[in-house]
Each structure stands twice: as structure tokens, then as C-alpha cells.
Scaffold this active site. Structure first.
Site, PDB file in Angstrom:
ATOM      1  N   ASP A   1      -5.452  -4.996  -6.594  1.00 23.21           N
ATOM      2  CA  ASP A   1      -5.304  -4.748  -5.157  1.00 23.21           C
ATOM      3  C   ASP A   1      -6.553  -5.325  -4.501  1.00 23.21           C
ATOM      4  OD1 ASP A   1      -4.415  -3.714  -2.678  1.00 23.21           O
ATOM      5  OD2 ASP A   1      -5.702  -1.960  -2.952  1.00 23.21           O
TER       6      ASP A   1
ATOM      7  N   GLU B   1      -1.490  -8.226  -5.414  1.00 26.55           N
ATOM      8  CA  GLU B   1      -0.831  -7.998  -4.132  1.00 26.55           C
ATOM      9  C   GLU B   1      -1.108  -9.156  -3.192  1.00 26.55           C
ATOM     10  OE1 GLU B   1      -0.946  -4.798  -0.484  1.00 26.55           O
ATOM     11  OE2 GLU B   1      -1.273  -4.046  -2.517  1.00 26.55           O
TER      12      GLU B   1
ATOM     13  N   ASP C   1      -7.193   2.725  -4.038  1.00 25.86           N
ATOM     14  CA  ASP C   1      -7.274   1.315  -4.420  1.00 25.86           C
ATOM     15  C   ASP C   1      -6.824   1.095  -5.860  1.00 25.86           C
ATOM     16  OD1 ASP C   1      -8.462   0.147  -1.946  1.00 25.86           O
ATOM     17  OD2 ASP C   1     -10.050   1.586  -2.426  1.00 25.86           O
TER      18      ASP C   1
END
Length: 172
Positions: free
Chosen positions: A7, A66, A138
Site C-alpha cells: 500500500d 495498489e 496501512d
């Protein structure tokens, strides 16, 4: 197969590692790479170096990351894109295949709702991986990205739909 989910973020980049064996997913590790305030090139190098160390430590077979979404502030979007680029470079320097997923795809695959809230993603990651404690946001997002990939994702726009089709980012 061992999957590293990432991420990306300029201040905090989450990472999560899972093992997939058949239909079984197992938690391996997770955490965050934090950069200090300072010049952009130094922060990007920190992301590159630290994710390189994560890759050496956990030896993943594939990486899922992502995709950047365009938000209201174009400067923030560009900075996030650069952090994401550093993360992709860390994977490529280690000759790893990188697959990309939108936040909508990740949430759809993990929670069943592409517009799920952060706490819903954290809760489902906890349940799917049998974790006793909830990972921080996160790390949970990174684990969710890895889970998305493990559940049949094959890169942006190519999640196995099983008879469904994608319309406006939703399965119908």
C-alpha cells in the site's frame, strides 16, 4: 506461493506478506516503511531501500500493489505516484512480477463491497488470515492487496469474475 502486498504512501508505505497454498491463506508478516520529513529523493530512496530489505527478508514470489487514485490535490497524487514508483522499482530490482489493483478492486475482493470503510477492511483481513490482533490501517491495506491477488486477481481489470461482469467498478 508467497505474495507481498504493498500500500504505497510517501509518509507511510504499508506492506503485508501472505502464503497461498491451494485455497488456504496464511499470514507471514506485515508492517510499515516510514519516511522522515525531508527532500523527496531521500524519502523515495528510503522506500526503495526498506522495501528491498523486506523483499530479501520474506522472499516473495510475486508482488501486488495498489494503484494510485487521482484525488482533489494533483500535487498529492503526483507525490503518491512517485512513492508507488519507488515501491515498484524495489520489486523489479529483485526480478519479481508486479500486479496492480485499484482500491475498489481490493475492497470488492476482500470485503465484498468496493466502497468499504478502512475498519471493514481491517476486520476482514483479520478474519481471513486468522489474526488475533488488528493490523494498523496501512499494513491491513497491504495485506488486503495481497489477498486480492491470491483470490484470483491477475492485474488491473482482470480479477476472475466467475460469471459476473464489471460495471462502473462493481461486480454485477
Amino acid at each position: 506461493m508467497r505474495i507481498l502486498g504493498i500500500d504505497p504512501g510517501l509518509r507511510i508505505t504499508g506492506f503485508g506478506v501472505i502464503d497461498k497454498s491451494g485455497n488456504h491463506l496464511a499470514y507471514v508478516g506485515s508492517g510499515c516503511v516510514k519516511t522522515s520529513e525531508g527532500e523527496l529523493p531521500i524519502r523515495l530512496k528510503s522506500i526503495l531501500d526498506n522495501l528491498g530489505e523486506v523483499i530479501v527478508q520474506y522472499q516473495p514470489d510475486q508482488v501486488a500493489i495498489e494503484q494510485v487514485f487521482v484525488n482533489i490535490n494533483p500535487k498529492s497524487t503526483l507525490l503518491l505516484g512517485q512513492a508507488r514508483g519507488a515501491a515498484i522499482c524495489a520489486a523489479m530490482l529483485n526480478n519479481l512480477k508486479v500486479s496492480e489493483y485499484t482500491a475498489l478492486q481490493i475492497k470488492q475482493a476482500v470485503v465484498g463491497n468496493g466502497h468499504a470503510r478502512k475498519n471493514q477492511v481491517q476486520e476482514m483481513v483479520m478474519r481471513l488470515l486468522g489474526l488475533a490482533n488488528c493490523p494498523n490501517a496501512d499494513a491491513a491495506d497491504a495485506l488486503a492487496c495481497a489477498i486480492c491477488h491470491a483470490h484470483g486477481g491477475f492485474g488491473l481489470g482482470k480479477i476472475a469474475l466467475g460469471g459476473y461482469r464489471m460495471k462502473r467498478g462493481r461486480l454485477v
